[in-house]
Design an enzyme around this catalytic site. Structure first.
Site, PDB file in Angstrom:
ATOM      1  N   GLU A   1      -6.386   6.895  -1.069  1.00 52.26           N
ATOM      2  CA  GLU A   1      -6.301   5.680  -0.258  1.00 52.26           C
ATOM      3  C   GLU A   1      -6.922   4.493  -0.987  1.00 52.26           C
ATOM      4  OE1 GLU A   1      -4.675   4.993   2.657  1.00 52.26           O
ATOM      5  OE2 GLU A   1      -3.835   6.945   2.115  1.00 52.26           O
TER       6      GLU A   1
ATOM      7  N   HIS B   1       1.612   4.277  -2.924  1.00 58.80           N
ATOM      8  CA  HIS B   1       1.586   5.736  -2.766  1.00 58.80           C
ATOM      9  C   HIS B   1       2.788   6.363  -3.478  1.00 58.80           C
ATOM     10  CE1 HIS B   1      -1.800   6.743  -0.283  1.00 58.80           C
ATOM     11  NE2 HIS B   1      -1.451   5.963   0.723  1.00 58.80           N
TER      12      HIS B   1
ATOM     13  N   HIS C   1       0.839  -1.203   0.000  1.00 57.95           N
ATOM     14  CA  HIS C   1       0.000   0.000   0.000  1.00 57.95           C
ATOM     15  C   HIS C   1       0.874   1.253   0.000  1.00 57.95           C
ATOM     16  CE1 HIS C   1      -3.495   2.492   1.425  1.00 57.95           C
ATOM     17  NE2 HIS C   1      -2.519   3.185   1.993  1.00 57.95           N
ATOM     18  N   GLU C   2       1.899   1.262   0.837  1.00 58.70           N
ATOM     19  CA  GLU C   2       2.789   2.429   0.912  1.00 58.70           C
ATOM     20  C   GLU C   2       3.627   2.570  -0.355  1.00 58.70           C
ATOM     21  OE1 GLU C   2       2.003   4.331   3.144  1.00 58.70           O
ATOM     22  OE2 GLU C   2       0.916   2.933   4.427  1.00 58.70           O
TER      23      GLU C   2
END
Length: 288
Positions: free
Chosen positions: A214, A143, A139-140
């Protein structure tokens, strides 16, 4: 490309609003141009400085420890996992750090894809399985791949510019009498009140965009490691105690966030239930 188009569109919107305000208020163009330049410089300077310093500021704020040489099996796994994910995402290897906190969280930051950071709390490493933690790391990394830190900086700069420019233009109109004389005291008070009001609205827009990103980062994680791992990570977060909302820019790129009522308009993360539902609806990833 999408980030460039977004930036051009927002700047077109600024110019469009600029011309409408000039038409409605009758303010001289040269005065308005000077104010717009001031608002742009003031609006973007803080955001850009924060972006350039984000990596060092983030490490300092959480007292993070950069992993250069792994000291144990957990640190070795962290480096290997982030390296593998970054490679699959076509990214340079980010700096990886651990910070001591009971809060179950992780975040990404950095001014560029070549100078990025992924930081993980000890609370997350202790509370999650390896599969769940792998999904959080993905997930990071997503980003970083999407350039969300830069996009949020550009958006915040545009919003700051709007707030300063429109507030002061309207204050000038209200504080100026029919003879063209402006009361500086009234101008100052009105501009401060309007900046506060428009600042709240701008925060709502910025947080809406953060929540949108997100969902995209969750989808990016699902693409890297499989949606079932990301769903499991979010479900794990639901079973844990209420997390603490991270401060400042870190909140927008953390994995976790608070929720609730009208305050949800100012939160950086969507409700966990909505994120899980969105992942389950990713038909193209059903096989993962």
């Amino acid at each position: 490309m999408m980030r460039i188009l977004l930036f051009l569109a927002t700047n077109f919107a600024v110019l469009f609003v600029f011309n409408i305000i000039l038409t409605l208020t009758g303010i001289q163009r040269q005065d308005a141009v000077g104010l717009l330049i001031f608002a742009t410089l003031f609006g973007f300077t803080g955001s850009i400085i924060s972006l350039l310093m984000s990596k060092s500021m983030a490490l300092r704020s959480v007292n993070g420890q950069v992993i250069e040489q792994p000291r144990n099996e957990t640190e070795h796994w962290l480096l290997q996992t982030v390296h593998s994910q970054a490679e699959r995402a076509g990214l340079p290897m980010p700096t990886v750090a651990i910070y001591h906190s009971a809060d179950v969280n992780a975040f990404a930051t950095g001014a560029t894809k070549k100078n990025s950071l992924v930081a993980v709390s000890t609370g997350l490493l202790n509370a999650m399985t390896r599969d769940e933690a792998e999904a959080v790391l993905a997930h990071e990394v997503s980003h970083i791949k999407s350039g969300d830190m830069v996009t949020m900086t550009l958006l915040q700069g545009v919003l700051n510019t709007f707030v300063i420019f429109i507030s002061r233009m309207l204050a000038k109109v209200v504080a100026t009498d029919r003879d063209g004389n402006t009361s500086q005291g009234i101008y100052f008070m009105i501009s401060m009140v309007l900046e506060l009001v428009f600042g709240v609205l701008a925060s709502m827009i910025a947080m809406w965009f953060s929540r949108y990103r997100e969902f995209k980062a969750d989808a990016g994680s699902a693409e890297l490691v499989g949606k079932h791992k990301m769903i499991a990570a979010l479900q794990r977060l639901k079973t844990l105690h209420e997390p603490q909302e991270m401060e400042g820019q870190l909140a927008a790129f953390a994995i976790n966030g608070k929720r609730g009522g009208l305050a949800s308009l100012f939160l950086s993360h969507p409700p966990l239930e909505k994120r899980i539902e969105a992942l389950r609806n990713l038909d193209s990833l059903n096989g993962k």
